[in-house]
Design an enzyme around this catalytic site. Structure first.
Site, short mmCIF file in Angstrom:
data_model
loop_
_atom_site.label_atom_id
_atom_site.label_comp_id
_atom_site.label_asym_id
_atom_site.label_seq_id
_atom_site.Cartn_x
_atom_site.Cartn_y
_atom_site.Cartn_z
N HIS A 1 43.38 44.86 37.62
CA HIS A 1 43.26 43.54 36.98
C HIS A 1 43.79 43.56 35.55
O HIS A 1 44.48 42.65 35.11
CB HIS A 1 41.79 43.11 36.94
CG HIS A 1 41.13 42.97 38.27
ND1 HIS A 1 40.23 43.91 38.74
CD2 HIS A 1 41.23 42.02 39.23
CE1 HIS A 1 39.79 43.53 39.94
NE2 HIS A 1 40.39 42.40 40.27
N ASP B 1 47.10 43.40 47.34
CA ASP B 1 46.80 42.41 48.38
C ASP B 1 48.11 41.75 48.78
O ASP B 1 48.39 40.61 48.43
CB ASP B 1 45.80 41.37 47.86
CG ASP B 1 44.44 41.99 47.62
OD1 ASP B 1 43.89 42.59 48.56
OD2 ASP B 1 43.93 41.91 46.49
#
Lengths: 283, 283
Positions: free
Chosen positions: A38, A151
């Site tokens: 992140h 992802d």
């Protein structure tokens, strides 16, 4: 310390002020429990925009009934620290009822790209992802939004949704961030026991093997999948969910490596489901 | 003469220029073959905005397989005239492939409000409406968008979609425009033979009867529906599709008139399906 904003209208008000000053806004949508992956998205957003919004929202709509919503790790205080240090300007941390009032019944879905890979076993997952992102894109009006390549299906789905529905923003995919030993960073890694943590290396190891065979000319998808399968099965704690080789844009299955492909795997290590992937570009 | 713009990027470019000048933009989405009802929407939009975009797009996604897409009337030249006279600034008239390239597979739906009324017999209709409107809202970025109250379910669905998905615009509902004899204006009225045109008056007539009973205190929905049913059945060319009395916001069926209700009917006159409705507000 950077403050978390909990109300949609507050975010809209702040963003409106920025837009009036012609400032570029970047959005990093997260479910919290931020890790280095992140952080790399926030870093990139800070570099490319005047203002950066990080959303921290554990989106119930993208979890199936028997999935890990309840035990998903949370630590808002640490998340705020990570955001502040990385130079984010606003953290949007709404309650579930702020995002989905009880009468809420509108959904967005990208049909063709969400039936395979993770979507096969998680039938409501991507509808939840698309719906919450549509809301976040409307609330934050970002010029760019940042997603991890880890992802991979999510990234392909979001790019398709933005294109199909003419959203006014650019989707930026960012490289997978790994631990020193190669395990892809994930909020779910915290579930792993010491033994499982070691076994989890088999994901990256099997992909590396396939990648090196592809670089040496192997073009048969079935053969490559078999090699990955055998490699993962050599690890007794690992149970394969899927191994797929697909077109990197439309996620359709391929028999031969003839264009840019995504090699994606999902593997249970004990009870924890981990994913990993790489994209192979033909020159 | 006002020109039709066919490309999405051209519209976005024009709208961007307007937005830079802080001009308010109104959107009137239509399927073309404009009548007085559409004109009233454009008039209102011209009054309330600095610039007005009218989209003329016969959206295939909102027609079912056995519906009237192919024979739906078209007359772009006359539509352009209507738009120009009413003071619109841009007519967006894209080809089907411009709106839906072959790989297009992203959809928006408002689930709970689209199962009854027109949605019951037209299962893909509102998904098509929501998807095309999401696209148009992103392409035109309007401050306000205008819809007729004649398509009452559509208006309720669009309002719900905008609220649920946090779109940054206001939906404005405009009163039904009628012929002098009471028939609600509709592009589909052109299908009616002379005899059918006369028979079609039964829609408005039956609703007026119900409205007057409600004004005189009738609060039993079943009784009101029966009265409308009998009235329509007195017309031999008419065949009832549905008669419903629902909550005007969430479109849920009601037994008693206790709040603001929508009385909505769909009736076949020969092969042509017509709709009409009124909203009854309790003081």
């Amino acid at each position: 310390m950077i403050n978390a904003v909990h109300k949609i209208e507050e975010v809209k008000k702040q963003v409106n002020e920025w837009k009036k000053q012609n400032l570029k806004v970047g959005l990093v949508p997260t479910m919290g429990y931020l890790h280095e992956g992140h952080k790399s998205l926030i870093d990139r957003a800070v570099k490319e925009n005047d203002k950066v919004v990080v959303s921290v929202f554990l989106n119930p709509l993208q979890f199936g009934e028997n999935e890990d919503l309840d035990k998903y790790p949370r630590d808002l205080e640490r998340d705020l620290e990570v955001c502040e240090k990385a130079g984010a300007n606003l953290v949007f941390n709404p309650e579930v009822l702020e995002m989905y009032p009880e009468s809420s019944c509108s959904y967005v879905n990208v049909e063709n790209l969400t039936k395979g890979l993770c979507g096969a076993k998680r039938p409501v997952h991507f509808r939840g992802v698309c719906t919450v992102l549509t809301k976040l894109f409307h609330i934050v009006s970002p010029d760019k939004a940042y997603f991890g390549e880890k992802d991979a299906q999510q990234l392909a789905v979001v790019k398709k949704m933005v294109k199909d529905l003419n959203f006014n923003l650019e989707i930026v995919g960012c490289p997978i961030i790994r631990e020193e030993d190669g395990l892809a960073k994930s909020s779910r890694n915290i579930y792993l026991s010491k033994e499982e943590r070691k076994a989890a290396l088999i994901l990256n190891k099997s992909l590396k093997k396939a990648n090196s065979l592809m670089e040496n000319g192997e073009r048969n998808a079935a053969k490559l999948k078999e090699i990955i399968e055998n490699e993962i099965n050599s690890e007794t704690l690992a149970k394969i969910d899927y191994i797929e080789i697909v077109d990197s844009e439309n996620l359709e299955k391929l028999d031969k490596i003839e264009k840019t492909v995504l090699v994606a795997i999902a593997v249970y290590i004990g009870k924890t489901r981990l994913i990993d992937n790489f994209t192979f570009k033909l020159n």
